[in-house]
Design a protein around this motif. Structure first.
Motif, PDB file in Angstrom:
ATOM      1  N   GLU A  82       0.833  -1.208   0.000  1.00  0.00           N
ATOM      2  CA  GLU A  82       0.000   0.000   0.000  1.00  0.00           C
ATOM      3  C   GLU A  82       0.869   1.260   0.000  1.00  0.00           C
ATOM      4  O   GLU A  82       0.573   2.222  -0.706  1.00  0.00           O
ATOM      5  N   TYR A  97      -3.798   0.625 -13.069  1.00  0.00           N
ATOM      6  CA  TYR A  97      -3.656  -0.566 -12.225  1.00  0.00           C
ATOM      7  C   TYR A  97      -2.591  -1.495 -12.790  1.00  0.00           C
ATOM      8  O   TYR A  97      -1.785  -2.058 -12.053  1.00  0.00           O
ATOM      9  N   LYS A 109      -5.523  -7.456  -9.901  1.00  0.00           N
ATOM     10  CA  LYS A 109      -6.567  -7.624  -8.890  1.00  0.00           C
ATOM     11  C   LYS A 109      -6.056  -7.245  -7.502  1.00  0.00           C
ATOM     12  O   LYS A 109      -6.763  -6.613  -6.721  1.00  0.00           O
ATOM     13  N   SER A 112      -6.006  -3.517  -7.326  1.00  0.00           N
ATOM     14  CA  SER A 112      -7.386  -3.044  -7.220  1.00  0.00           C
ATOM     15  C   SER A 112      -7.906  -3.208  -5.791  1.00  0.00           C
ATOM     16  O   SER A 112      -8.526  -2.292  -5.227  1.00  0.00           O
ATOM     17  N   GLN A 113      -7.635  -4.340  -5.176  1.00  0.00           N
ATOM     18  CA  GLN A 113      -8.091  -4.593  -3.805  1.00  0.00           C
ATOM     19  C   GLN A 113      -7.425  -3.658  -2.817  1.00  0.00           C
ATOM     20  O   GLN A 113      -8.064  -3.159  -1.885  1.00  0.00           O
ATOM     21  N   LYS A 114      -6.154  -3.397  -2.997  1.00  0.00           N
ATOM     22  CA  LYS A 114      -5.429  -2.512  -2.086  1.00  0.00           C
ATOM     23  C   LYS A 114      -5.938  -1.079  -2.209  1.00  0.00           C
ATOM     24  O   LYS A 114      -6.093  -0.376  -1.212  1.00  0.00           O
ATOM     25  N   ILE A 115      -6.219  -0.635  -3.429  1.00  0.00           N
ATOM     26  CA  ILE A 115      -6.692   0.734  -3.641  1.00  0.00           C
ATOM     27  C   ILE A 115      -8.101   0.896  -3.109  1.00  0.00           C
ATOM     28  O   ILE A 115      -8.438   1.897  -2.474  1.00  0.00           O
ATOM     29  N   ARG A 116      -8.960  -0.099  -3.317  1.00  0.00           N
ATOM     30  CA  ARG A 116     -10.336  -0.008  -2.851  1.00  0.00           C
ATOM     31  C   ARG A 116     -10.468  -0.338  -1.383  1.00  0.00           C
ATOM     32  O   ARG A 116     -11.523  -0.145  -0.793  1.00  0.00           O
ATOM     33  N   GLY A 117      -9.426  -0.848  -0.755  1.00  0.00           N
ATOM     34  CA  GLY A 117      -9.476  -1.170   0.656  1.00  0.00           C
ATOM     35  C   GLY A 117     -10.160  -2.492   0.953  1.00  0.00           C
ATOM     36  O   GLY A 117     -10.593  -2.735   2.065  1.00  0.00           O
ATOM     37  N   ALA A 118     -10.252  -3.357  -0.040  1.00  0.00           N
ATOM     38  CA  ALA A 118     -10.913  -4.656   0.167  1.00  0.00           C
ATOM     39  C   ALA A 118     -10.005  -5.637   0.841  1.00  0.00           C
ATOM     40  O   ALA A 118      -8.839  -5.517   0.889  1.00  0.00           O
TER      41      ALA A 118
END
Length: 118
Positions: A82, A97, A109, A112-118
């Motif tokens: 992050e 991305y 992916k 994407s998960q790190k940026i969206r906080g998933a």
């Protein structure tokens, strides 16, 4: 704030906002903004009119300003990937991305998960 005329710059848009319920009555918006600022202890905004444009300038409350302590706490909670994503975006805010994933050698992916906080 003294009395002033209430004439929308774009009557068609104003009418749509009124019918949608975003405007309760004509001529109350500026006064409501000033009252809200006063109730929060903030300075009244500055209104600058240039031809057909209006700019509203608000001054941030001291309590709303981000301090280094706050950012240090946030950055302290980030994973290594992050932090690296933030560094990459700091260098080039338009990075995709896929570009970030290639630099970090991870999947799109994962980025994407790190940026969206998933």
């Amino acid at each position: 704030m003294g009395s002033h005329t209430s004439k929308p710059y774009n009557p068609d848009i104003a009418r749509v906002f009124y019918r949608a319920g975003y405007i309760e009555s004509w001529g109350r918006g500026i006064q409501k903004i000033c009252d809200a600022c006063k109730s929060l202890g903030a300075e009244e905004p500055e209104y600058i009119v240039h031809g057909e444009d209006i700019m509203v300038k608000f001054k941030a409350l001291q309590s709303a300003k981000v301090t280094e302590k706050v950012t240090d706490k946030i950055y302290g909670e980030l994973t290594e990937n992050e932090r690296k994503i933030l560094e990459i975006l700091d260098e080039n805010p338009f990075s995709t991305y896929i570009e970030i994933a290639d630099k970090l050698m991870v999947s799109r992916k994962t980025v994407s998960q790190k940026i969206r906080g998933a």
